[in-house]
Design a protein around this motif. Sequence first.
Motif, PDB file in Angstrom:
ATOM      1  N   SER A  37      -5.655   7.321   1.747  1.00  0.00           N
ATOM      2  CA  SER A  37      -5.636   8.532   1.380  1.00  0.00           C
ATOM      3  C   SER A  37      -5.995   9.788   2.853  1.00  0.00           C
ATOM      4  CB  SER A  37      -6.953   8.726   0.850  1.00  0.00           C
ATOM      5  OG  SER A  37      -6.604   7.934  -0.250  1.00  0.00           O
ATOM      6  N   THR A  42      -6.387  -2.009  -2.714  1.00  0.00           N
ATOM      7  CA  THR A  42      -6.314  -2.532  -1.438  1.00  0.00           C
ATOM      8  C   THR A  42      -7.637  -3.243  -1.951  1.00  0.00           C
ATOM      9  OG1 THR A  42      -7.949  -0.774  -1.210  1.00  0.00           O
ATOM     10  CG2 THR A  42      -6.153  -0.494   0.354  1.00  0.00           C
ATOM     11  N   LEU A  96       0.599  -1.166  -0.378  1.00  0.00           N
ATOM     12  CA  LEU A  96      -0.620   0.055   0.309  1.00  0.00           C
ATOM     13  C   LEU A  96       1.131   1.093  -0.389  1.00  0.00           C
ATOM     14  CD1 LEU A  96      -2.845   1.572   0.038  1.00  0.00           C
ATOM     15  CD2 LEU A  96      -2.550   0.734   3.105  1.00  0.00           C
ATOM     16  N   SER A  97       1.452   1.977   0.885  1.00  0.00           N
ATOM     17  CA  SER A  97       2.725   2.450   1.021  1.00  0.00           C
ATOM     18  C   SER A  97       3.111   3.524   0.186  1.00  0.00           C
ATOM     19  CB  SER A  97       3.760   2.209   2.597  1.00  0.00           C
ATOM     20  OG  SER A  97       2.938   2.380   3.459  1.00  0.00           O
ATOM     21  N   GLY A 108     -12.942   4.765  -2.730  1.00  0.00           N
ATOM     22  CA  GLY A 108     -12.007   5.490  -3.147  1.00  0.00           C
ATOM     23  C   GLY A 108     -11.849   6.151  -4.899  1.00  0.00           C
ATOM     24  N   THR A 122       3.285   1.211  -3.678  1.00  0.00           N
ATOM     25  CA  THR A 122       2.123   1.946  -4.619  1.00  0.00           C
ATOM     26  C   THR A 122       1.586   3.189  -4.863  1.00  0.00           C
ATOM     27  OG1 THR A 122       1.800  -0.647  -4.842  1.00  0.00           O
ATOM     28  CG2 THR A 122       0.635   0.986  -6.218  1.00  0.00           C
ATOM     29  N   ILE A 123       1.245   3.414  -3.526  1.00  0.00           N
ATOM     30  CA  ILE A 123       0.195   4.837  -3.221  1.00  0.00           C
ATOM     31  C   ILE A 123       1.323   6.153  -3.600  1.00  0.00           C
ATOM     32  CG2 ILE A 123       0.622   5.909  -1.253  1.00  0.00           C
ATOM     33  CD1 ILE A 123      -2.134   5.911  -0.127  1.00  0.00           C
ATOM     34  N   ARG A 124       2.343   6.507  -3.241  1.00  0.00           N
ATOM     35  CA  ARG A 124       3.353   6.935  -3.827  1.00  0.00           C
ATOM     36  C   ARG A 124       3.800   7.112  -5.148  1.00  0.00           C
ATOM     37  NH1 ARG A 124       5.906   4.572   0.715  1.00  0.00           N
ATOM     38  NH2 ARG A 124       6.689   6.354   2.337  1.00  0.00           N
ATOM     39  N   GLN A 148       4.462   8.330   4.690  1.00  0.00           N
ATOM     40  CA  GLN A 148       2.731   6.849   5.061  1.00  0.00           C
ATOM     41  C   GLN A 148       3.354   6.236   5.518  1.00  0.00           C
ATOM     42  OE1 GLN A 148      -0.179   8.331   4.288  1.00  0.00           O
ATOM     43  NE2 GLN A 148      -1.026   6.331   3.234  1.00  0.00           N
ATOM     44  N   ALA A 193      -5.731   5.058  -6.782  1.00  0.00           N
ATOM     45  CA  ALA A 193      -4.597   4.085  -5.961  1.00  0.00           C
ATOM     46  C   ALA A 193      -4.743   3.580  -4.764  1.00  0.00           C
ATOM     47  CB  ALA A 193      -3.796   5.112  -6.204  1.00  0.00           C
ATOM     48  N   SER A 194      -5.065   4.270  -4.107  1.00  0.00           N
ATOM     49  CA  SER A 194      -5.395   3.159  -2.594  1.00  0.00           C
ATOM     50  C   SER A 194      -6.483   2.661  -3.031  1.00  0.00           C
ATOM     51  CB  SER A 194      -5.766   4.431  -1.853  1.00  0.00           C
ATOM     52  OG  SER A 194      -6.031   3.548  -0.826  1.00  0.00           O
ATOM     53  N   ARG A 215      -4.732   9.082  -6.092  1.00  0.00           N
ATOM     54  CA  ARG A 215      -4.449   8.732  -4.911  1.00  0.00           C
ATOM     55  C   ARG A 215      -5.063   7.564  -4.425  1.00  0.00           C
ATOM     56  NH1 ARG A 215      -2.357  13.190  -1.343  1.00  0.00           N
ATOM     57  NH2 ARG A 215      -0.699  13.181  -2.530  1.00  0.00           N
TER      58      ARG A 215
END
Length: 409
Positions: free
Chosen positions: A330, A138, A119-120, A275, A122-124, A341, A133-134, A130
Amino acid sequence: METKINRWLILIASTAVLLCTGAVYAFSVFAGPLSQLKGWSMEEIMLAFTINAAVGPITMILGGLLTDRGAARWVIAGGGVLFGAGFFLTGLVNSPAMLYLTYGVFAGLGQGFAYSACLSNTIRLFPDKRGLASGLITAGMGGAAIIAAPIANRLIESQDVLAAFRILGIAYIVIVLVASLFIRKAPENYRPAGWQPADQGKNGPQINLNWLDMLKTPTFYLIIVMLGVGAFSGLMIASNASVIGQSMFGLTAAAAAFYVSLYSLSNCFGRVLWGTVSDKIGRTNTLMIIYGVVALSLFLLTLGQTTVIFTVGIIGLGLCFGGVMGVFPSIVMENYGPINQGVNYGIVFVGYSTAAFFGPRVAAAIAESNQGDYTKAFYTAIFLAVFGLVLNIGYAMLKKAQKPAPVIK
């Protein structure tokens, strides 16, 4: 500075890993057969699910720290293998204590490592999308039971529940190792080609706080409790869906496994849906809708015992549980920035683990004292959903009253 990297391939590989570790949401398929085979009570067995989720923050925080330092691939691979090994060893259990160690501790710690890093990291890579992607990353976690539930049910019917754990455990280890070959760490301050952040706008956070500074903000305490009450009903249903379907709605084991998959499909879709919606209408407005639908879906389950009611309730709860899990990463990044994050969300995830500790156990205990009737458990979850709605209103008011914070470098 733009860095050439295939962010979509990384997202797909990370999602494949979470499609393995998310098999915990199919636990209700294993619980009944395990109780019958070993003679353990459902409350004893559900404690394993509780421990699994409760130990998550330990490796969510540690895995987040390592991911923040660039070790995403190794954290994901190590966590996934530990999860698969825990699943395999669960197929050898001969006591509740061993079940708690293998499924609860080993698989739980492995899941926390993999989830945090996937998660951390990929979201970057998606500062421009955002919420989407989150939701997508997930969704792998939430959608895993769509695949795991029918496969597990078939293995249980053809062999037994312990063999199902062993076979799936081996499969998960192989899949994770292959997927981890495609993982790359997100470059610092990554920007996709052609995208520029809006100055101090909604696409870029205004601050970057470490976990100590995060704990000093009043929003942190609202966020962590909101996550907990939002996840409570989802975890309660995820761990008991098959049993609820059979005991309250007269479903067969095979039909109940289908509803576990339906719940997971809704959970998966809800993460992407909410999301994306939250990118459009804002996180607080999205949470208003989610908490309201949760309360209505639970109330619907108390009204009757038809498959139509069960279907609508399961879909509503699945969509909203997915929404909770898709929106909160997010929210954390927008409040505290992207640099920390991994650690920050790992700490906030304690709210989820608290819900995981109480949700399944409360539901199982209430059902056992009411001849398999979960109605009172539904009412408990309704109260918490309404409480979450009130907290969300308070959060929105607090955010509105706050003055823009200066950028902290």
